[in-house]
Scaffold this motif. Structure first.
Motif, short mmCIF file in Angstrom:
data_model
loop_
_atom_site.label_atom_id
_atom_site.label_comp_id
_atom_site.label_asym_id
_atom_site.label_seq_id
_atom_site.Cartn_x
_atom_site.Cartn_y
_atom_site.Cartn_z
N ASP A 159 0.82 -1.22 0.00
CA ASP A 159 0.00 0.00 0.00
C ASP A 159 0.85 1.26 0.00
N GLY A 160 2.13 1.14 -0.22
CA GLY A 160 3.00 2.30 -0.30
C GLY A 160 3.38 2.88 1.04
N GLY A 161 3.27 2.07 2.12
CA GLY A 161 3.61 2.56 3.44
C GLY A 161 2.42 3.09 4.21
N ARG A 162 1.23 3.07 3.58
CA ARG A 162 0.02 3.55 4.24
C ARG A 162 -0.63 2.39 4.97
N ALA A 163 -1.41 2.72 6.00
CA ALA A 163 -2.17 1.69 6.68
C ALA A 163 -3.24 1.16 5.74
N GLY A 164 -3.67 -0.07 5.98
CA GLY A 164 -4.70 -0.66 5.12
C GLY A 164 -4.32 -2.06 4.71
N HIS A 165 -5.31 -2.80 4.20
CA HIS A 165 -5.00 -4.16 3.81
C HIS A 165 -5.77 -4.58 2.57
N GLY A 166 -6.14 -3.68 1.72
CA GLY A 166 -6.86 -4.05 0.51
C GLY A 166 -5.96 -3.99 -0.69
N VAL A 167 -6.46 -4.50 -1.80
CA VAL A 167 -5.76 -4.40 -3.07
C VAL A 167 -6.72 -3.86 -4.10
N ASP A 168 -6.21 -3.12 -5.05
CA ASP A 168 -7.02 -2.57 -6.12
C ASP A 168 -7.09 -3.54 -7.28
N ASP A 169 -8.15 -3.39 -8.09
CA ASP A 169 -8.23 -4.15 -9.33
C ASP A 169 -7.32 -3.51 -10.36
N VAL B 264 -6.14 -12.73 -8.63
CA VAL B 264 -7.19 -12.54 -9.63
C VAL B 264 -6.99 -11.22 -10.37
N ALA B 265 -6.57 -10.19 -9.65
CA ALA B 265 -6.38 -8.87 -10.26
C ALA B 265 -5.31 -8.89 -11.34
N VAL B 266 -4.33 -9.79 -11.23
CA VAL B 266 -3.28 -9.84 -12.24
C VAL B 266 -3.50 -10.94 -13.27
N GLY B 267 -4.67 -11.61 -13.20
CA GLY B 267 -5.01 -12.54 -14.25
C GLY B 267 -5.07 -14.01 -13.89
#
Length: 239
Positions: free
Chosen positions: A132-142, A184-187
């Motif tokens: 996430d680039g050093g930010r808090a969080g735990h999701g991934v984008d499509d 899944v996001a990368v195929g």
């Protein structure tokens, strides 16, 4: 533009970011470094054997060493280098500090994977924060392609690029879902991605790791009592 990285002047570095969207990339990157299941195949990652073989030739070309830059924070970046020395191929993970225009980046090698993993490792929490680039969080984008002039920005791509550094025996319950979504996001095929994620996490819990700072008792030194994973975020002042 060819990256400028101190201590890699002798290597023919080329920007590797466009390769993450090429068929065959993820099976090469993940099968070779962190998935040792006996039945693993390129199809687990949405690739076929021909694509995997073709991209293997690109990734391991001794005359062109692909480099993937992952900006983190305050001008720092993690850089992944396919170090294609003849007879000494390895996947290097570097930590670079901010640089002046046209100057070499100040760099430290934090880990290297040329069979076994040597150097610093990541816990699941650290891996997700880095993705996430050093930010808090735990999701991934499509999105299949999170690369550009500033390096790799898509969290799914970043997480998978750094996955070889994951060495943790017990990951949180949501880890499997997060990793499945990234695949899944990368195929990767949605119907098999969960099983692939499970195998990757199992390998991260049991994969070989070696701290090059340890000294063997056979050499007259004393071995550390236990490995201490991580520490990359702390070096950047990210807690």
């Amino acid at each position: 533009m060819t990256p400028l990285i101190e201590a890699y002047d002798g290597g023919p570095l080329v920007a590797g970011e466009p390769l993450v969207a090429r068929p065959g990339f993820w099976s090469n990157h993940l099968l070779g470094s962190c998935c040792r299941h006996a039945e693993a195949s390129p199809e687990w990652f949405g690739d076929d054997g021909a694509d995997a073989d073709a991209l293997s030739d690109v990734l391991m070309d001794p005359e062109r060493w692909p480099v993937f830059r992952l900006p983190v924070t305050d001008g720092h970046a993690v850089v992944v280098v396919y170090r294609n020395l003849v007879g000494d191929h390895a996947l290097d993970f570097l930590l670079t500090a901010p640089q002046l225009s046209g100057a070499h980046a100040s760099v430290r090698r934090i880990a290297s994977c040329g069979g076994d993993l040597e150097g610093s490792t990541l816990t699941w929490r650290e891996l997700v924060r880095m993705a996430d680039g050093g930010r808090a969080g735990h999701g991934v984008d499509d999105g299949r392609d999170g690369s550009g002039a500033d390096g790799v920005t898509d969290p799914a791509v970043r997480l998978l690029l750094l996955l070889p550094l994951l060495r943790e025996g017990a990951v949180p319950d949501e880890a499997a879902d997060v990793l499945t979504a990234a695949l899944v996001a990368v195929g990767a095929p949605p119907e098999t991605a969960a099983g692939t994620a499970e195998h990757l996490l199992d390998d991260a819990a049991s994969g070989p790791w070696h701290d090059p700072a340890w000294r063997s008792p056979l050499s007259g030194g004393t071995a550390a009592s236990a490995p201490v994973p991580g520490g990359i975020l702390a070096r950047l002042g990210i807690d």
